[in-house]
Design an enzyme around this catalytic site. Structure first.
Site, PDB file in Angstrom:
ATOM      1  N   THR A 211       0.879  -1.157   0.000  1.00  0.00           N
ATOM      2  CA  THR A 211       0.000   0.000   0.000  1.00  0.00           C
ATOM      3  C   THR A 211       0.922   1.214   0.000  1.00  0.00           C
ATOM      4  O   THR A 211       2.112   1.071  -0.187  1.00  0.00           O
ATOM      5  CB  THR A 211      -0.879  -0.049   1.268  1.00  0.00           C
ATOM      6  OG1 THR A 211      -1.477  -1.329   1.320  1.00  0.00           O
ATOM      7  CG2 THR A 211      -1.953   0.981   1.245  1.00  0.00           C
TER       8      THR A 211
ATOM      9  N   ASP B 145      -9.413  -9.807   0.366  1.00  0.00           N
ATOM     10  CA  ASP B 145      -9.468  -9.386   1.764  1.00  0.00           C
ATOM     11  C   ASP B 145     -10.738  -9.872   2.457  1.00  0.00           C
ATOM     12  O   ASP B 145     -10.852  -9.791   3.680  1.00  0.00           O
ATOM     13  CB  ASP B 145      -9.390  -7.862   1.871  1.00  0.00           C
ATOM     14  CG  ASP B 145      -7.963  -7.358   1.755  1.00  0.00           C
ATOM     15  OD1 ASP B 145      -7.049  -8.195   1.631  1.00  0.00           O
ATOM     16  OD2 ASP B 145      -7.756  -6.135   1.784  1.00  0.00           O
TER      17      ASP B 145
ATOM     18  N   GLY C  24      -0.319  -4.350   5.045  1.00  0.00           N
ATOM     19  CA  GLY C  24      -1.258  -5.420   5.349  1.00  0.00           C
ATOM     20  C   GLY C  24      -1.625  -5.441   6.812  1.00  0.00           C
ATOM     21  O   GLY C  24      -1.802  -4.398   7.444  1.00  0.00           O
TER      22      GLY C  24
END
Length: 570
Positions: free
Chosen positions: A379, A421, A471
């Protein structure tokens, strides 16, 4: 040389934007200045994105405009981390209204998706379908966030805020070693999709350092968003193209899936800890609640004066308990009842703290919770401060590096794989071998649980803005960064601190190489702890610190990455 545990430097890993300046609306609001004497700051994971944010601020934009510019640029120059094919969370402070806002732009499951969408004919999870290609992607939220924030909080039109990203996509940017490293994780998948290989590879191979990577289709799509806002992505010809191409590639989208997407404003998690207030991400993020729980569990302990072994032991135990609750209770609040008040209450966390034995590790199986879940590990994060008192902390992601590895042909949109997810099959592991529960089962229109944790902390004297990619490790990284702030450490220490992590299950202390001394590790093993060296440094925290009395602003970018943090007094 890397510092060891007691040298004190924590960090995190996640895509985040942080825009910081004066904050009011907290217990200390009467002591805060209204501005910071013309000082602006931007910290992001890439120098080109930082420069884009500074240019927007110089052109009269506020922190919200600058955050859009940084986010859009990161989506171009960090295609492995985020982009308009993904989503994210934005924590804002509106100085005019003296209010915090939380913008949920998380991806949603298409209407065709259901609890068993990823199960094969034998009832087993089809991992390839859940991770790679058009079947793995949720409806993106990032373009909607740009349009929403510009309309409700920005000062400049999207044609200006997105201008630098459009230029970077059209003219290209030079490939660096970090790009090469992230592509190496997903090379086989990217090679499967010609629409991706033709953009992100050079003759089917990882490009050399310095290779100019151009994304003309992405430039056109960003221009459509800049000129037409929400409708430039979610309705009209571009939407028709995306639906047609996704469905040709095996997906199952409709025009209504796109047109019906909504950004949601939610009340952020707010918890007072002594003289400090934590403001963080609410569900469908699990981060704010978990960080609040960890900090509350620490309150009965004199953790700052503990030995290395005692401190690692204690922090592990509070992480273990918070992640246990995360696994059982957290999900999309529009679909499940999340007991936020109960989880962050003094009563529950005092009870958890009372069960910590400083001489013995608590086996996670004794806490009687479900198995855990974990998201993709890449990310990005950014932080921005303007002189008007606005600030933003945003975390953005497409899940795994290069998301689903599938680029929607003709659009330049690299699609996320955030559907992994969800708990594809409650009780069965996802791509990272971890297991979820019914609260995070797939449902049409539902948003998958996330660990992205854009956060701010405020005391009588100062304000912190921080966040990171990583994560399920995001939560522990932001927690450790918060501890650095609480100890009065400079912002450089927050982003550089060695990192450990425990997430309830698997029952093991994960850590960066060499950050725990041999003596402490031996002692901790005697107490029943197990360890796993993750084999690399992780996280990419971007942070800003504001001194409320002097107005001084300092910023730092994680030394593990290639980011840039700059403070300018205009």
């Amino acid at each position: 040389m890397r510092r060891t545990w007691l040298a004190g430097v924590f960090a995190t890993s996640a895509l985040i934007f942080t825009v910081t300046t004066a904050v009011t609306g907290c217990a200390q609001k009467d002591t805060q200045p209204d501005s910071f004497s013309g000082t602006v700051a931007v910290a992001s994971a890439h120098p080109l994105a930082t420069e884009a944010g500074l240019e927007v601020l110089a052109d009269g934009g506020n922190a919200f405009d600058a955050a859009i510019a940084v986010a859009a640029s990161l989506g171009v120059v960090e295609p492995y981390s985020a982009g308009i094919g993904g989503g994210g969370f934005w924590l804002l402070y509106d100085a005019d209204q003296k209010q915090y806002r939380f913008i949920d732009a998380r991806e949603t499951a298409p209407q065709s998706f259901h609890r068993d969408y990823y199960l094969d004919e034998n009832g087993e999870v089809d991992r390839d379908k859940a991770v790679n290609g058009a079947t793995a992607g949720g409806i993106p939220g990032q373009p909607a966030a740009f349009a929403y924030i510009a309309e409700h909080y920005g000062k400049l039109p999207l044609t200006r805020s997105l201008a630098d990203a459009i230029t970077q996509a059209s003219e290209g940017f030079p490939v660096d070693p970090h790009y090469q490293k992230l592509m190496s994780y997903r090379l086989d998948a990217v090679q499967r999709y010609p629409s991706s290989a033709s953009v992100f590879l050079n003759d089917g191979r990882i490009p050399d350092v310095g290779f100019t990577l151009k994304q003309p289709d992405l430039a056109n799509t960003l221009s459509s968003i800049a000129n037409l806002g929400f409708d430039g992505f979610y309705r009209g010809p571009l939407a028709v193209t995306m639906v047609d191409e996704v469905n040709k590639a095996g997906g199952d989208w409709t025009l209504n899936d796109l047109a019906a997407y909504e950004v949601k404003e939610r009340e952020p998690v707010k918890v007072t800890l002594g003289g400090t207030q934590l403001i963080s991400a609410p569900p469908p993020s699990s981060g704010g609640i978990a960080i609040a729980q960890m900090l509350k569990m620490l309150e009965p302990f004199d953790w700052q004066s503990m030995s290395e072994a005692d401190q690692v032991h204690l922090l592990t135990e509070v992480m273990r308990r918070a992640y246990r609750d995360r696994a059982e209770f957290l999900g999309d609040p529009d679909f499940v009842d999340v007991p936020m008040k109960k989880l962050t209450s003094d009563e529950r966390n005092k009870e958890w703290a009372a069960g910590i034995d400083m001489n013995q590790a608590t086996p996670s199986t004794e806490l009687n919770g479900p198995k855990n879940i974990q998201e993709g590990f890449h990310t990005t994060h950014l932080s921005v401060v303007d002189s008007e008192g606005n600030r933003v902390s945003a975390t953005l992601s497409i899940n795994l590096p290069f998301g689903s590895a599938y680029t929607i042909p003709g659009t330049g949109v690299l699609l996320n794989n955030e559907m992994d997810d969800f708990s594809a099959k409650p009780g069965e592991p996802n791509a990272y071998g971890l297991v979820g529960n019914e609260a995070n089962a797939i449902a049409p229109g539902k948003r998958p649980l996330s660990s992205m944790s854009p956060s701010m902390l405020e005391s009588e004297d100062s304000i912190a803005v921080l966040g990171t990619p990583g994560g399920s490790r995001i939560i522990s990284m932001v927690f450790l960064g918060a501890l650095e702030y609480l100890q009065g450490k400079p912002v450089e220490d927050w982003v550089a601190r060695p990192r450990i992590h425990h997430q309830y299950l698997p029952d093991v202390i994960q850590h960066e190489p060499g950050v725990i001394s041999e003596e402490a590790m031996t002692e901790l093993q005697k107490r029943g702890h197990s360890f796993r060296d993750v084999g690399r440094e992780y996280g990419n925290m971007q942070a800003i610190l504001i001194d409320k009395e002097s107005g001084e602003v300092t910023a730092a970018s994680d030394p593990r990455g290639i980011g840039s943090a700059r403070v300018i007094t205009q």
